[in-house]
Write a protein that holds these residues in place. Structure first.
Motif, PDB file in Angstrom:
ATOM      1  N   PRO A 148       0.590   2.414  -9.357  1.00 47.46           N
ATOM      2  CA  PRO A 148       0.602   3.085  -8.205  1.00 47.46           C
ATOM      3  C   PRO A 148       1.957   3.562  -7.192  1.00 47.46           C
ATOM      4  O   PRO A 148       1.900   4.745  -6.863  1.00 47.46           O
ATOM      5  CB  PRO A 148      -0.475   2.392  -7.139  1.00 47.46           C
ATOM      6  N   THR A 149       2.796   2.618  -7.411  1.00 49.24           N
ATOM      7  CA  THR A 149       4.082   2.966  -6.563  1.00 49.24           C
ATOM      8  C   THR A 149       4.851   3.908  -7.489  1.00 49.24           C
ATOM      9  O   THR A 149       5.371   4.834  -6.893  1.00 49.24           O
ATOM     10  CB  THR A 149       4.913   1.662  -6.508  1.00 49.24           C
ATOM     11  N   LEU A 150       4.669   3.954  -8.928  1.00 51.81           N
ATOM     12  CA  LEU A 150       5.255   4.950  -9.677  1.00 51.81           C
ATOM     13  C   LEU A 150       4.761   6.387  -9.361  1.00 51.81           C
ATOM     14  O   LEU A 150       5.543   7.290  -9.385  1.00 51.81           O
ATOM     15  CB  LEU A 150       5.171   4.513 -11.044  1.00 51.81           C
ATOM     16  N   ARG A 151       3.457   6.518  -9.283  1.00 52.06           N
ATOM     17  CA  ARG A 151       2.648   7.618  -8.943  1.00 52.06           C
ATOM     18  C   ARG A 151       3.305   8.192  -7.673  1.00 52.06           C
ATOM     19  O   ARG A 151       3.627   9.559  -7.556  1.00 52.06           O
ATOM     20  CB  ARG A 151       1.139   7.565  -9.059  1.00 52.06           C
ATOM     21  N   TYR A 152       3.311   7.369  -6.679  1.00 54.32           N
ATOM     22  CA  TYR A 152       3.676   7.929  -5.458  1.00 54.32           C
ATOM     23  C   TYR A 152       5.257   8.396  -5.289  1.00 54.32           C
ATOM     24  O   TYR A 152       5.500   9.419  -4.771  1.00 54.32           O
ATOM     25  CB  TYR A 152       3.788   6.634  -4.361  1.00 54.32           C
ATOM     26  N   LEU A 153       6.195   7.474  -6.173  1.00 52.75           N
ATOM     27  CA  LEU A 153       7.464   7.858  -6.003  1.00 52.75           C
ATOM     28  C   LEU A 153       7.642   9.247  -6.906  1.00 52.75           C
ATOM     29  O   LEU A 153       8.562  10.204  -6.515  1.00 52.75           O
ATOM     30  CB  LEU A 153       8.465   7.009  -6.939  1.00 52.75           C
ATOM     31  N   ALA A 154       6.867   9.490  -7.940  1.00 55.57           N
ATOM     32  CA  ALA A 154       6.910  10.707  -8.781  1.00 55.57           C
ATOM     33  C   ALA A 154       6.593  11.720  -7.779  1.00 55.57           C
ATOM     34  O   ALA A 154       6.940  12.688  -7.895  1.00 55.57           O
ATOM     35  CB  ALA A 154       6.148  10.543  -9.878  1.00 55.57           C
ATOM     36  N   ASP A 155       5.571  11.755  -7.001  1.00 57.71           N
ATOM     37  CA  ASP A 155       4.964  12.627  -6.095  1.00 57.71           C
ATOM     38  C   ASP A 155       5.994  12.961  -4.945  1.00 57.71           C
ATOM     39  O   ASP A 155       6.139  14.139  -4.692  1.00 57.71           O
ATOM     40  CB  ASP A 155       3.810  12.260  -5.434  1.00 57.71           C
ATOM     41  N   LEU A 156       6.603  11.966  -4.581  1.00 59.32           N
ATOM     42  CA  LEU A 156       7.606  12.118  -3.535  1.00 59.32           C
ATOM     43  C   LEU A 156       8.889  13.211  -4.101  1.00 59.32           C
ATOM     44  O   LEU A 156       9.156  13.745  -3.487  1.00 59.32           O
ATOM     45  CB  LEU A 156       7.980  10.546  -3.323  1.00 59.32           C
ATOM     46  N   ASP A 179      10.210  10.221 -14.762  1.00 58.88           N
ATOM     47  CA  ASP A 179      11.536   9.546 -15.248  1.00 58.88           C
ATOM     48  C   ASP A 179      12.224   8.892 -14.019  1.00 58.88           C
ATOM     49  O   ASP A 179      12.692   7.761 -14.135  1.00 58.88           O
ATOM     50  CB  ASP A 179      12.235  10.422 -16.206  1.00 58.88           C
ATOM     51  N   ALA A 180      12.305   9.860 -13.084  1.00 59.73           N
ATOM     52  CA  ALA A 180      13.200   9.582 -11.856  1.00 59.73           C
ATOM     53  C   ALA A 180      12.283   8.251 -11.177  1.00 59.73           C
ATOM     54  O   ALA A 180      12.924   7.343 -10.540  1.00 59.73           O
ATOM     55  CB  ALA A 180      13.014  10.870 -10.856  1.00 59.73           C
ATOM     56  N   ALA A 181      11.124   8.196 -11.116  1.00 56.90           N
ATOM     57  CA  ALA A 181      10.228   7.038 -10.423  1.00 56.90           C
ATOM     58  C   ALA A 181      10.579   5.765 -11.218  1.00 56.90           C
ATOM     59  O   ALA A 181      10.817   4.904 -10.606  1.00 56.90           O
ATOM     60  CB  ALA A 181       8.795   7.511 -10.470  1.00 56.90           C
ATOM     61  N   GLN A 182      10.508   5.866 -12.465  1.00 60.31           N
ATOM     62  CA  GLN A 182      10.793   4.714 -13.244  1.00 60.31           C
ATOM     63  C   GLN A 182      12.298   4.163 -13.085  1.00 60.31           C
ATOM     64  O   GLN A 182      12.734   3.061 -13.128  1.00 60.31           O
ATOM     65  CB  GLN A 182      10.697   4.801 -14.707  1.00 60.31           C
ATOM     66  N   ALA A 183      13.170   5.265 -13.046  1.00 64.22           N
ATOM     67  CA  ALA A 183      14.624   4.901 -12.959  1.00 64.22           C
ATOM     68  C   ALA A 183      14.960   3.956 -11.712  1.00 64.22           C
ATOM     69  O   ALA A 183      15.550   3.404 -11.460  1.00 64.22           O
ATOM     70  CB  ALA A 183      15.445   6.102 -13.091  1.00 64.22           C
ATOM     71  N   PHE A 184      14.104   4.821 -10.610  1.00 60.62           N
ATOM     72  CA  PHE A 184      14.139   4.290  -9.217  1.00 60.62           C
ATOM     73  C   PHE A 184      13.996   2.692  -9.036  1.00 60.62           C
ATOM     74  O   PHE A 184      14.756   1.915  -8.556  1.00 60.62           O
ATOM     75  CB  PHE A 184      13.492   5.028  -7.986  1.00 60.62           C
ATOM     76  N   LEU A 185      12.781   2.333  -9.679  1.00 65.02           N
ATOM     77  CA  LEU A 185      12.261   0.920  -9.819  1.00 65.02           C
ATOM     78  C   LEU A 185      13.202   0.010 -10.630  1.00 65.02           C
ATOM     79  O   LEU A 185      13.297  -1.063 -10.265  1.00 65.02           O
ATOM     80  CB  LEU A 185      10.745   0.848 -10.423  1.00 65.02           C
ATOM     81  N   SER A 186      13.693   0.802 -11.614  1.00 63.47           N
ATOM     82  CA  SER A 186      14.554  -0.171 -12.731  1.00 63.47           C
ATOM     83  C   SER A 186      15.796  -0.217 -11.709  1.00 63.47           C
ATOM     84  O   SER A 186      16.581  -1.621 -12.000  1.00 63.47           O
ATOM     85  CB  SER A 186      14.840   0.649 -13.828  1.00 63.47           C
ATOM     86  N   PRO A 199       0.734  -1.105   0.123  1.00 64.65           N
ATOM     87  CA  PRO A 199       0.008  -0.009  -0.031  1.00 64.65           C
ATOM     88  C   PRO A 199       0.660   1.209   0.078  1.00 64.65           C
ATOM     89  O   PRO A 199       1.793   1.196   0.568  1.00 64.65           O
ATOM     90  CB  PRO A 199      -0.878  -0.279   1.459  1.00 64.65           C
ATOM     91  N   VAL A 200       0.371   2.137  -0.963  1.00 65.17           N
ATOM     92  CA  VAL A 200       1.266   3.517  -0.908  1.00 65.17           C
ATOM     93  C   VAL A 200       1.191   4.172   0.424  1.00 65.17           C
ATOM     94  O   VAL A 200       2.360   4.663   0.812  1.00 65.17           O
ATOM     95  CB  VAL A 200       0.434   4.309  -1.593  1.00 65.17           C
ATOM     96  N   GLU A 201       0.214   3.859   1.309  1.00 61.83           N
ATOM     97  CA  GLU A 201       0.262   4.502   2.786  1.00 61.83           C
ATOM     98  C   GLU A 201       1.626   3.623   3.712  1.00 61.83           C
ATOM     99  O   GLU A 201       2.191   4.451   4.300  1.00 61.83           O
ATOM    100  CB  GLU A 201      -0.881   4.129   3.710  1.00 61.83           C
ATOM    101  N   SER A 202       1.852   2.753   3.341  1.00 63.16           N
ATOM    102  CA  SER A 202       3.042   2.114   3.945  1.00 63.16           C
ATOM    103  C   SER A 202       4.191   2.650   3.512  1.00 63.16           C
ATOM    104  O   SER A 202       5.365   2.713   4.176  1.00 63.16           O
ATOM    105  CB  SER A 202       2.954   0.067   3.643  1.00 63.16           C
ATOM    106  N   LEU A 203       4.314   2.892   2.160  1.00 67.15           N
ATOM    107  CA  LEU A 203       5.499   3.729   1.780  1.00 67.15           C
ATOM    108  C   LEU A 203       5.728   4.994   2.333  1.00 67.15           C
ATOM    109  O   LEU A 203       6.940   5.586   2.624  1.00 67.15           O
ATOM    110  CB  LEU A 203       5.694   3.709   0.022  1.00 67.15           C
ATOM    111  N   ARG A 204       4.696   5.698   2.367  1.00 71.41           N
ATOM    112  CA  ARG A 204       4.663   7.282   2.527  1.00 71.41           C
ATOM    113  C   ARG A 204       5.120   7.316   4.194  1.00 71.41           C
ATOM    114  O   ARG A 204       5.717   8.282   4.705  1.00 71.41           O
ATOM    115  CB  ARG A 204       3.218   7.522   2.693  1.00 71.41           C
ATOM    116  N   GLU A 205       4.829   6.172   4.965  1.00 74.57           N
ATOM    117  CA  GLU A 205       5.170   6.167   6.352  1.00 74.57           C
ATOM    118  C   GLU A 205       6.663   6.225   6.572  1.00 74.57           C
ATOM    119  O   GLU A 205       7.076   6.620   7.653  1.00 74.57           O
ATOM    120  CB  GLU A 205       4.492   4.910   7.167  1.00 74.57           C
TER     121      GLU A 205
END
Length: 246
Positions: A136-144, A161-168, A76-82
């Protein structure tokens, strides 16, 4: 003899979740084409008419089982945000560790291998995995990244692009290795995750540069080494807890 005395007790009915779990295990072991409804019913101890009444055919059962696997896998995105703190690097370390451990746990690996095996014949299952899990994870990372790297206005043009690079960089490598049967112990996984997060944030050239000789630079190096040791200790503790529970 009364009717109630003549009636034989029936077998206890499996829950729908148990049926889907058993079906998913068979699909992973034998593939979609090699798994029959008969085999699923035998494994579940359930009548074929019951399975057909619930799902209609094997493909619908497969997609329902896969959907359940995705539900169990999603972070869940909430778990990442924590995990966020004032320190962006430390936040990304924790987020990266959660995502990597999630994809490498048994449920994550089962979903990854099954999706990879069947996505050519049924591309919609991979699309569903991406839509519900990855996007949803990509959207959260981009927002971060917009919030932390975009200044007061949150204007960071390359956030997606940064979100995609982080996951990759951080997550995909261990996931692909595991899918191909390459094993890493928990300490090595933690070291790899932390290195990849720093590589993502600072780049290879900065990482390869000579250690700073000023006091602030030396302090940063000491803090980095301390973080490495703490991370390794946490990984060892998690592994010890897992072994005790097993």
């Amino acid at each position: 003899m009364e009717q109630s005395e003549r009636r034989r007790p029936g077998r206890p009915s499996l829950s729908n979740e148990e049926l889907l779990d058993k079906a998913l295990d068979l699909f992973l072991e034998k593939g979609f084409a090699g798994t029959s409804i008969d085999a699923i019913c035998a494994s579940a101890g359930m009548a074929k008419r019951t399975v057909y009444a619930r799902y209609g055919d094997k493909e619908n059962l497969f997609k329902a089982a896969l959907s359940r696997a995705i539900d169990e896998w999603i972070v869940p995105v909430e778990s990442l945000r924590e995990q966020e703190s004032e320190d962006l690097e430390a936040s990304l370390m924790r987020i990266g560790e959660i995502l990597v451990q999630n994809v490498l746990n048994p449920a994550g690996l089962r979903l990854l291998r099954l999706t990879n095996a069947e996505a050519v014949a049924m591309p919609e299952i991979a699309q569903e995995n991406v839509r519900r899990g990855t996007e949803p994870t990509l959207r959260y990372l981009a927002d971060l990244f917009r919030r932390r790297l975009g200044g007061g206005g949150g204007n960071f043009a390359r956030a997606e692009d940064a979100a995609q690079a982080f996951l990759s960089i951080v997550v995909s490598g261990p996931a692909n290795n595991a899918a191909w049967g390459m094993r890493m112990d928990m300490v090595s996984i933690g070291q790899h995750t932390r290195y990849c997060v720093r590589l993502f944030l600072h780049g290879l050239l900065e990482d390869a540069a000579a250690p700073a000789k000023d006091e602030a630079g030396q302090l940063r190096l000491l803090l980095r080494e301390a973080e490495e040791r703490l991370g390794e200790a946490r990984m060892r503790m998690d592994e010890a807890v897992r072994l005790v529970r097993d």
